[in-house]
Write a protein that holds these residues in place. Structure first.
Motif, short mmCIF file in Angstrom:
data_model
loop_
_atom_site.label_atom_id
_atom_site.label_comp_id
_atom_site.label_asym_id
_atom_site.label_seq_id
_atom_site.Cartn_x
_atom_site.Cartn_y
_atom_site.Cartn_z
N GLU A 12 0.82 -1.21 0.00
CA GLU A 12 0.00 0.00 0.00
C GLU A 12 0.86 1.26 0.00
N ARG A 13 2.06 1.14 0.51
CA ARG A 13 2.80 2.37 0.73
C ARG A 13 3.32 2.95 -0.59
N TRP A 14 3.39 2.11 -1.61
CA TRP A 14 3.85 2.63 -2.89
C TRP A 14 2.66 3.24 -3.61
N SER A 15 2.80 4.49 -3.98
CA SER A 15 1.70 5.11 -4.71
C SER A 15 2.23 5.68 -6.00
N CYS A 16 1.38 5.76 -6.95
CA CYS A 16 1.79 6.15 -8.27
C CYS A 16 0.99 7.38 -8.66
N PRO A 17 1.66 8.42 -9.12
CA PRO A 17 0.95 9.66 -9.42
C PRO A 17 -0.05 9.51 -10.56
N LEU A 18 0.26 8.65 -11.49
CA LEU A 18 -0.67 8.39 -12.59
C LEU A 18 -0.80 6.88 -12.68
N PRO A 19 -1.95 6.37 -13.01
CA PRO A 19 -2.06 4.91 -13.08
C PRO A 19 -1.19 4.34 -14.19
N LEU A 20 -0.60 3.20 -13.92
CA LEU A 20 0.13 2.50 -14.95
C LEU A 20 -0.87 1.99 -15.98
N SER A 21 -0.38 1.70 -17.15
CA SER A 21 -1.26 1.07 -18.14
C SER A 21 -1.84 -0.18 -17.53
N ASP A 22 -2.89 -0.70 -18.14
CA ASP A 22 -3.71 -1.70 -17.50
C ASP A 22 -3.02 -3.02 -17.17
N TYR A 23 -1.81 -3.20 -17.65
CA TYR A 23 -1.20 -4.51 -17.47
C TYR A 23 -0.84 -4.79 -16.01
N PRO A 24 -1.38 -5.87 -15.44
CA PRO A 24 -0.98 -6.22 -14.08
C PRO A 24 0.35 -6.98 -14.08
N VAL A 41 9.05 3.76 -16.53
CA VAL A 41 10.02 4.75 -16.07
C VAL A 41 9.30 5.90 -15.35
N ASP A 42 8.26 6.42 -16.00
CA ASP A 42 7.62 7.62 -15.47
C ASP A 42 6.79 7.35 -14.22
N HIS A 43 6.16 6.20 -14.18
CA HIS A 43 5.21 5.97 -13.10
C HIS A 43 5.72 5.03 -12.03
N LEU A 44 6.84 4.38 -12.28
CA LEU A 44 7.33 3.45 -11.28
C LEU A 44 8.74 3.83 -10.83
#
Lengths: 356, 369
Positions: A12-24, A41-44
């Motif tokens: 939970e502690r990792w948050s992403c400013p924009l959602p990653l593309s749908d791939y889990p 790169v940008d979101h992780l």
């Protein structure tokens, strides 16, 4: 792949400013250089490792350096399981390289991070691992300034491999090298040995024993600097990772052409680690550590060095375990609890559990 | 630590060693049968506490060391087959067959896995019904009950994809063969405590009487081993040919009856080849007719694999105490811990490896004295 229940890693502690593309899960496109790669790169990676050098997004990081000596090291991390009690492949990838730099007395500054991901690897697990790397980097006072990601086809990797390279500044006057080990030098160890290896063993496939053994994975650069403050003529430092204490001592003995005598009972080993080793027919002297160091110190600075180690949070259980000698060069001898001598050899390959 | 630190106390060890020094009047050769005891002797330096007149001969009780080359070659052939998961205790992986070892087979694509119990191999067979899971069932009477249980469970559950490569060996026939050898030097035995915990001690009085040799049932911790030696020396000095149980906290005369009946149900006694020693009649176990379907030798058709030992290696003479390791022409030259010709050089407590490692130190120290 999802982390096992009860893992210490808090997804939970990792948050992403924009959602990653749908791939889990990782797909080949994440390594393709297109928008999926840019997403990672940008979101992780960037939010986790945020710093100015990384943010330039150039092909290489450009770093301003003061004059003086620079220490450089690289290490690759392939540990399974990826998450284990006391750490993860992420914290290991940072601490491993930080410690390699620290063992030359350097103050670690910068890391690079290369990821080889297997198609299908869980993006949530990757995020947890990257979160661990970022936390470990903060704790060690280093920044990740450049990186790379490749994706290999399913079945061609083991989920995730990480390579880190590191760069650090060696303070003036520090001369740490295995060849400096000299007769009458004192051998110190910064705490109980064998924790990391037995923590990994305890969670590996097929091994089930209830134990509270945690990896000792930790950055040792702070400990080293506090040792150097009182023992500036520290001769040798080594972190006894693979092959454990026995291999580290044998390597130094060979490189310096000296012998060593270890008091077996003086080497700290946690009772849980000792029991697990007894059960499996392993020798804690050969089991890996990821947050311990061996120091070889001239006799005049040994007491001060040991006191400084014990005063540091990562060295409270430090101990004096033996002496360097000019007898039996390139050979490490342990005085056993019965007062006899035993030659501590280098192991040939992996340590193998004995049948009896 | 309960039952560990108590049996490693240095001051009690020295008292026991002092008494051995006091009692001994002439040279004696004592064989510790079990590899676990050899390990304890090497690990703790117990031999260095003894008077020079006491010679410890490291016996053939390391299951890894005595498993015949032929059986290892069969294991390698099975492990290399596609669709097989080959499981083994860890230290068998580095034992050389005639051209390679299990590590090499693994690197060439064989699915070779270390397990800690044969029951783990049975679990693998349940998990992988599409694969053939084979367990390398080696060892003495100590490991045999778990192996018997694995085969027993596999049959009960109808696990058609489980089988065992059986190369079990037995202690009493080995003691008998050693005593019958024309060049035998052994005058007393430390019997293997864990073997006796399963089998009891009832098999030993006839051996002791027939061969006029004291047999002391001995444990594995340093004080156990020293106490075993102390009693053996006392019996030798007094000329007593008795069976003496120095491991009473674990061993009884009758042993573990349920284990024995399971063993009797699954295994039958057979002639067995011992690596470096040769065939000893009635010295091993193989699967009984009712369990023969679980025999990997027939399932994988490897009975035709016949191999003879290296002609250079004299591990057999070392195991019987006929020669010291360094009397072998290959010792330290063609045969080193990195390039072992025989199994006694493979494991660090194998007689040859121990001699190789410790010998260099002893020579250097002697030169300084």
């Amino acid at each position: 792949m999802t982390p096992p229940a009860g893992s210490h890693i808090d997804l939970e502690r990792w948050s992403c400013p924009l959602p990653l593309s749908d791939y889990p899960a990782i797909v080949m496109g994440h390594g393709g250089g297109g928008t999926l790669s840019a997403d990672l790169v940008d979101h992780l990676f960037r939010p986790a490792f945020a710093n100015a050098a990384l943010d330039t997004l150039s092909d290489s990081a450009v770093l301003a350096r003061p004059g003086g000596r620079v220490a450089v090291s690289t290490d690759s991390f392939v540990v399974k399981p990826h998450l284990f009690p006391g750490g993860s492949i992420g914290s290991l990838a940072v601490n491993g390289t930080v410690n390699d730099l620290a063992m030359s007395g350097a103050i670690p500054r910068y890391l690079t991070a290369g990821f080889i991901l297997e198609e299908g690897f869980s993006v949530a697990t990757l995020a947890a691992i990257v979160g661990d790397m970022a936390a470990a980097a903060r704790a060690a006072g280093v920044i990740v300034v450049t990186g790379d990601t490749k994706v290999v086809e399913r079945g061609h990797g083991d989920g995730i491999y990480i390579n880190t390279a590191g760069l650090g500044d060696v303070p003036p006057g520090v001369q740490i090298a295995p060849q400096r080990a000299a007769p009458r030098d004192v051998i110190l160890v910064s705490g109980p040995v064998g924790d990391h290896g037995m923590a990994i063993m305890s969670v590996r496939e097929g091994l089930e024993f209830d134990s509270a053994i945690e990896s000792d994975c930790a950055p040792l650069n702070g400990l080293v600097q506090s040792m150097l403050a009182v023992a500036p003529d520290l001769h040798v430092l080594r972190d006894p990772t693979r092959g454990g204490l026995a291999s580290a001592l044998n390597e130094i003995a060979r490189q310096a052409g000296v012998g060593m005598v270890i008091e077996e009972d003086a080497v700290p080993v946690r009772p849980a680690v000792r029991s697990a080793c007894e059960l499996l027919g392993l020798d804690p002297f050969f089991v890996a550590n990821e947050g311990k160091l061996v120091a070889i110190v001239p006799p005049s600075q040994a007491d001060a060095c040991l006191a400084a180690m014990r005063a540091h949070p990562l060295g409270t259980a430090s101990a004096r375990i033996g002496l360097v000698t000019d007898r039996h060069p390139a050979m490490v001898v342990a005085r056993t609890g019965l007062g006899a001598n035993r030659v501590v050899t280098m192991q040939i390959g992996e340590q193998l559990p004995r049948i009896c | 630590m309960k039952y560990l630190s108590e049996f490693r106390d240095g001051s009690i060890a020295r008292r026991l060693a002092d008494e051995i020094h006091r009692v001994v009047t002439r040279p004696w050769a004592i064989m510790e049968v079990c590899g676990g005891q050899t390990h304890s002797i090497m690990r703790n330096g117990i031999d260095q506490l003894l008077p020079p007149s006491i010679e410890l001969i490291h016996g053939p009780g390391c299951p890894v060391c005595v498993t015949p080359l032929e059986m290892i070659d069969r294991a390698l052939a099975i492990a290399a087959q596609p669709g097989v998961i080959f499981t083994s205790f860890g230290d068998m992986l580095r034992v050389p067959g005639s051209t390679r070892d299990l590590f090499r087979v693994k690197s060439e694509g064989g699915d070779v896995r270390i397990v800690y119990s044969p029951l783990d191999a049975v679990a693998l067979a349940r998990q992988h019904p599409d694969r053939q899971v084979v367990f390398f069932g080696i060892g003495f009477e100590t490991t045999a009950p778990a192996n018997a249980m694995a085969v027993h469970l596999a049959r009960r559950e109808g696990l058609r994809n489980f089988s065992m490569l059986v190369s079990h060996v037995l202690v009493p026939p080995a003691i008998d063969a050693i005593m019958r050898a024309p060049n035998n030097r052994v005058q007393a035995f430390l019997a293997a405590g864990h073997v006796c915990s399963v089998m009891g001690t009832w098999q030993y009085p006839s051996l002791a009487a027939q061969h006029r040799v004291p047999i002391v049932v001995t444990g594995f911790e340093p004080l156990d081993v020293l106490e075993g030696i102390r009693r053996a020396v006392r019996h030798l000095e007094a000329g007593e040919h008795v069976v003496d149980n120095a491991y009473e906290r674990v061993v009884t005369v009758e042993g573990n009856r349920p284990a024995q009946s399971l063993l009797d149900e699954v295994f039958e006694v057979t002639d067995r080849v011992w690596r470096g020693i040769g065939t000893i009649p009635q010295s091993g176990w193989s699967l009984r007719e009712a369990y023969r379907d679980f025999d990997a030798v027939s399932r994988f058709d490897v009975a035709g694999i016949r191999t003879s030992e290296s002609t250079l290696c004299r591990a057999g003479d070392v195991l019987r105490g006929v020669i010291k390791p360094n009397a072998c022409a290959a010792f330290g030259k063609a045969c080193t811990p990195r390039t072992p010709l025989g199994a006694t050089m493979v494991s660090s407590e194998g007689a040859c490896a121990a001699y190789y490692n410790y010998g260099r130190f002893a020579t250097l120290e002697a030169a300084r004295a």
